[in-house]
Enzyme design. Structure first.
Site, PDB file in Angstrom:
ATOM      1  N   CYS A 121       0.817  -1.230   0.000  1.00  0.00           N
ATOM      2  CA  CYS A 121       0.000   0.000   0.000  1.00  0.00           C
ATOM      3  C   CYS A 121       0.843   1.270   0.000  1.00  0.00           C
ATOM      4  O   CYS A 121       0.342   2.336  -0.335  1.00  0.00           O
ATOM      5  CB  CYS A 121      -0.927   0.016   1.209  1.00  0.00           C
ATOM      6  SG  CYS A 121      -1.987  -1.417   1.304  1.00  0.00           S
ATOM      7  N   HIS A 270      -3.768   7.227   2.032  1.00  0.00           N
ATOM      8  CA  HIS A 270      -4.030   5.876   1.535  1.00  0.00           C
ATOM      9  C   HIS A 270      -5.420   5.431   2.010  1.00  0.00           C
ATOM     10  O   HIS A 270      -5.804   5.687   3.151  1.00  0.00           O
ATOM     11  CB  HIS A 270      -2.965   4.907   2.036  1.00  0.00           C
ATOM     12  CG  HIS A 270      -3.326   3.484   1.811  1.00  0.00           C
ATOM     13  ND1 HIS A 270      -3.667   3.002   0.558  1.00  0.00           N
ATOM     14  CD2 HIS A 270      -3.453   2.423   2.660  1.00  0.00           C
ATOM     15  CE1 HIS A 270      -3.975   1.728   0.659  1.00  0.00           C
ATOM     16  NE2 HIS A 270      -3.852   1.347   1.919  1.00  0.00           N
ATOM     17  N   ASN A 300     -10.363  -0.733  -0.959  1.00  0.00           N
ATOM     18  CA  ASN A 300      -8.923  -0.516  -0.836  1.00  0.00           C
ATOM     19  C   ASN A 300      -8.242  -1.023  -2.108  1.00  0.00           C
ATOM     20  O   ASN A 300      -8.243  -2.224  -2.378  1.00  0.00           O
ATOM     21  CB  ASN A 300      -8.417  -1.278   0.397  1.00  0.00           C
ATOM     22  CG  ASN A 300      -6.938  -1.074   0.661  1.00  0.00           C
ATOM     23  OD1 ASN A 300      -6.207  -0.554  -0.177  1.00  0.00           O
ATOM     24  ND2 ASN A 300      -6.493  -1.500   1.837  1.00  0.00           N
TER      25      ASN A 300
HETATM   26  N1  ACO Z   1     -19.011  -9.454   7.126  1.00  0.00           N
HETATM   27  C1  ACO Z   1     -19.652  -9.819   8.263  1.00  0.00           C
HETATM   28  N2  ACO Z   1     -19.018 -10.238   9.371  1.00  0.00           N
HETATM   29  C2  ACO Z   1     -17.672 -10.287   9.334  1.00  0.00           C
HETATM   30  C3  ACO Z   1     -16.958  -9.919   8.169  1.00  0.00           C
HETATM   31  C4  ACO Z   1     -17.672  -9.502   7.047  1.00  0.00           C
HETATM   32  N3  ACO Z   1     -17.052  -9.126   5.888  1.00  0.00           N
HETATM   33  N4  ACO Z   1     -15.636 -10.072   8.433  1.00  0.00           N
HETATM   34  C5  ACO Z   1     -15.540 -10.502   9.688  1.00  0.00           C
HETATM   35  N5  ACO Z   1     -16.765 -10.647  10.239  1.00  0.00           N
HETATM   36  C6  ACO Z   1     -17.099 -11.087  11.580  1.00  0.00           C
HETATM   37  C7  ACO Z   1     -16.072 -12.049  12.117  1.00  0.00           C
HETATM   38  O1  ACO Z   1     -16.314 -13.373  11.675  1.00  0.00           O
HETATM   39  C8  ACO Z   1     -16.276 -11.891  13.602  1.00  0.00           C
HETATM   40  O2  ACO Z   1     -17.406 -12.635  13.979  1.00  0.00           O
HETATM   41  P1  ACO Z   1     -17.436 -13.425  15.389  1.00  0.00           P
HETATM   42  O3  ACO Z   1     -17.342 -12.355  16.434  1.00  0.00           O
HETATM   43  O4  ACO Z   1     -18.757 -14.121  15.344  1.00  0.00           O
HETATM   44  O5  ACO Z   1     -16.262 -14.336  15.369  1.00  0.00           O
HETATM   45  C9  ACO Z   1     -16.630 -10.422  13.767  1.00  0.00           C
HETATM   46  O6  ACO Z   1     -17.069  -9.991  12.476  1.00  0.00           O
HETATM   47  C10 ACO Z   1     -15.455  -9.585  14.227  1.00  0.00           C
HETATM   48  O7  ACO Z   1     -14.319  -9.917  13.430  1.00  0.00           O
HETATM   49  P2  ACO Z   1     -12.944  -9.200  13.616  1.00  0.00           P
HETATM   50  O8  ACO Z   1     -11.964  -9.763  12.635  1.00  0.00           O
HETATM   51  O9  ACO Z   1     -12.565  -9.218  15.067  1.00  0.00           O
HETATM   52  O10 ACO Z   1     -13.339  -7.740  13.172  1.00  0.00           O
HETATM   53  P3  ACO Z   1     -12.730  -6.366  13.614  1.00  0.00           P
HETATM   54  O11 ACO Z   1     -13.676  -5.727  14.540  1.00  0.00           O
HETATM   55  O12 ACO Z   1     -11.289  -6.473  13.997  1.00  0.00           O
HETATM   56  O13 ACO Z   1     -12.791  -5.589  12.233  1.00  0.00           O
HETATM   57  C11 ACO Z   1     -11.441  -4.889  10.406  1.00  0.00           C
HETATM   58  C12 ACO Z   1     -12.062  -6.085  11.115  1.00  0.00           C
HETATM   59  C13 ACO Z   1     -12.539  -4.008   9.860  1.00  0.00           C
HETATM   60  C14 ACO Z   1     -10.618  -5.411   9.242  1.00  0.00           C
HETATM   61  C15 ACO Z   1     -10.594  -4.121  11.436  1.00  0.00           C
HETATM   62  O14 ACO Z   1      -9.712  -4.970  12.096  1.00  0.00           O
HETATM   63  C16 ACO Z   1      -9.823  -3.049  10.768  1.00  0.00           C
HETATM   64  O15 ACO Z   1     -10.375  -2.058  10.352  1.00  0.00           O
HETATM   65  N6  ACO Z   1      -8.487  -3.222  10.667  1.00  0.00           N
HETATM   66  C17 ACO Z   1      -7.664  -2.386   9.877  1.00  0.00           C
HETATM   67  C18 ACO Z   1      -7.161  -3.224   8.761  1.00  0.00           C
HETATM   68  C19 ACO Z   1      -7.390  -2.624   7.424  1.00  0.00           C
HETATM   69  O16 ACO Z   1      -8.064  -1.661   7.227  1.00  0.00           O
HETATM   70  N7  ACO Z   1      -6.750  -3.256   6.475  1.00  0.00           N
HETATM   71  C20 ACO Z   1      -6.813  -2.808   5.134  1.00  0.00           C
HETATM   72  C21 ACO Z   1      -5.739  -3.455   4.367  1.00  0.00           C
HETATM   73  S1  ACO Z   1      -4.175  -3.082   4.948  1.00  0.00           S
HETATM   74  C22 ACO Z   1      -3.772  -1.602   4.383  1.00  0.00           C
HETATM   75  O17 ACO Z   1      -4.171  -1.177   3.349  1.00  0.00           O
HETATM   76  C23 ACO Z   1      -2.873  -0.793   5.212  1.00  0.00           C
END
Ligand code: ACO
Length: 343
Positions: A121, A270, A300
């Protein structure tokens, strides 16, 4: 003083719009619009058709950028191609793009060098620094810098992969970095990396510690287990590090330039996650009207996010000559970078 400025921008996204609801209805991903919007701000992304490769997206964006710069492809002295989703393992996508731009045959055959940038990224900001250095040194007059990604070919659209699959989309953005004697251009760039977190956001597929690097069955076919085939992400660690590195990157950029955030007219962050960007903007007191976004429309697009933003802002009149622009990125590696441009 020989400066390096952005003489032209271009971009391209595939026509196929995939909304959050489409992910479920058409692609069978167990997800819902509310979950994705709440956590990421993404409403839709674009997916390329089967048969289209990353270098095809890059080609269209590049042509637009070269045309906007008032140049011909044969004027390009070097190609820098930032992507984590290149056409193939090797050679790099820069070579495919170079051939598609017509730089190997006929009157336009310059055989310009083509180099890939693999900082995910952050690839565009790394490329901006590299392009500026090449131009300012006098080595090259015009560098084509492209960020292009074709993620839709590499997403695990089962429940197992939904956290990652919901985030990414396809697209390409390009700029031409050119020499000028005018008092403008790329004033500052600084990049960094923290390899301690290299495994926290990765797509491995093979491992050269193994013999062979991909296990094979009795017929010699490669066998890739799901945990190696698909990207893995420690989402919360990414979120925390992205906020910190992007915020400190912008502060360091302003300190170096002897300016404050108020002197910056436009911020191109980004587009990993709208929540990351909102957090950074709130922490630094950046008003909403100085930020441009496209994550809501494109998801993204990793190395393509910032050049896509620049091209859209340049074409719709948001970005005007004389404006001071800040670009900041964070990505897998972990890698990051910030740049200040006098447009
Ligand atoms: N739709 C519905 N439910 C989902 C999805 C989805 N697409 N994805 C995950 N879930 C569920 C999971 O299964 C989990 O369910 P459970 O509690 O029953 O087990 C629940 O949602 C929570 O999952 P987590 O992985 O803990 O979700 P989190 O709250 O951490 O959010 C996210 C995930 C949005 C990716 C967050 O961690 C985040 O914003 N991180 C930043 C990472 C990012 O933005 N990366 C982009 C790429 S890297 C870059 O470009 C720099």
């Amino acid at each position: 003083m020989r400066n390096a400025y952005i003489s032209g921008t271009g971009s391209y996204v595939p026509e196929n719009v995939v909304t959050n609801d489409d992910l479920n209805a058409i692609y069978g991903l167990e997800t819902d619009d509310a979950w994705i919007q709440k956590r990421t701000g993404i409403k839709a992304r674009r997916y390329a058709d089967v048969g289209v490769r990353t270098s095809d997206l890059a080609l269209i964006a590049s042509r637009h950028a070269i045309e906007a710069a008032g140049l011909q492809p044969s004027d390009i002295g070097m190609i820098l191609f930032a992507s984590l989703s290149q056409d193939h393992v090797f050679p790099g996508g820069g070579c495919y793009l170079q051939e598609k731009l017509g730089l190997c045959e006929g009157a336009g055959a310059t055989f310009a060098p083509a180099m890939d940038i693999r900082t995910q990224c952050s690839g565009f900001v790394y490329g901006l620094g590299t392009a500026a250095a090449m131009v300012q040194s006098g080595a090259v007059e015009h560098v084509l810098l492209v960020g292009a990604e074709l993620h839709s070919a590499g997403l695990d659209l089962t429940k197992r992969g939904r956290t990652v699959a919901a985030l990414f989309g396809d697209g390409a953005g390009a700029v031409v970095v050119s020499a000028t004697d005018e008092d403008r251009g790329i004033r500052y760039w600084k990049c960094g990396a923290d390899g301690r977190h290299a495994d926290q956001l990765a797509q491995k597929i093979w491992d050269t510690a193994q013999r062979p690097f991909i296990p094979t069955d009795a017929e010699g076919n490669g066998i890739v287990k799901p945990e190696m085939l698909w990207a893995n992400m420690n989402g919360r660690l990414v979120f925390k590090n992205a906020v910190e590195r992007m915020s400190f990157g912008l502060i360091a950029a302003c300190q170096d330039q002897g300016i404050t955030g108020e002197d910056i007219d436009l911020y191109c962050f980004h587009q990993a996650n709208m929540r990351i960007n909102q957090y950074v903007a709130q922490t630094l007191g950046i008003p909403e009207e100085k930020l441009v976004h496209n994550i809501d429309r494109y998801g993204n697009t990793t190395a393509a996010t910032i050049p896509l933003l620049l091209d859209e802002a340049a074409r719709d009149g948001t970005l005007k000559p004389g404006m001071k622009v800040a670009c900041v990125a964070f990505g897998s590696g972990f890698t990051w970078g910030a740049a200040i441009i006098d447009w």
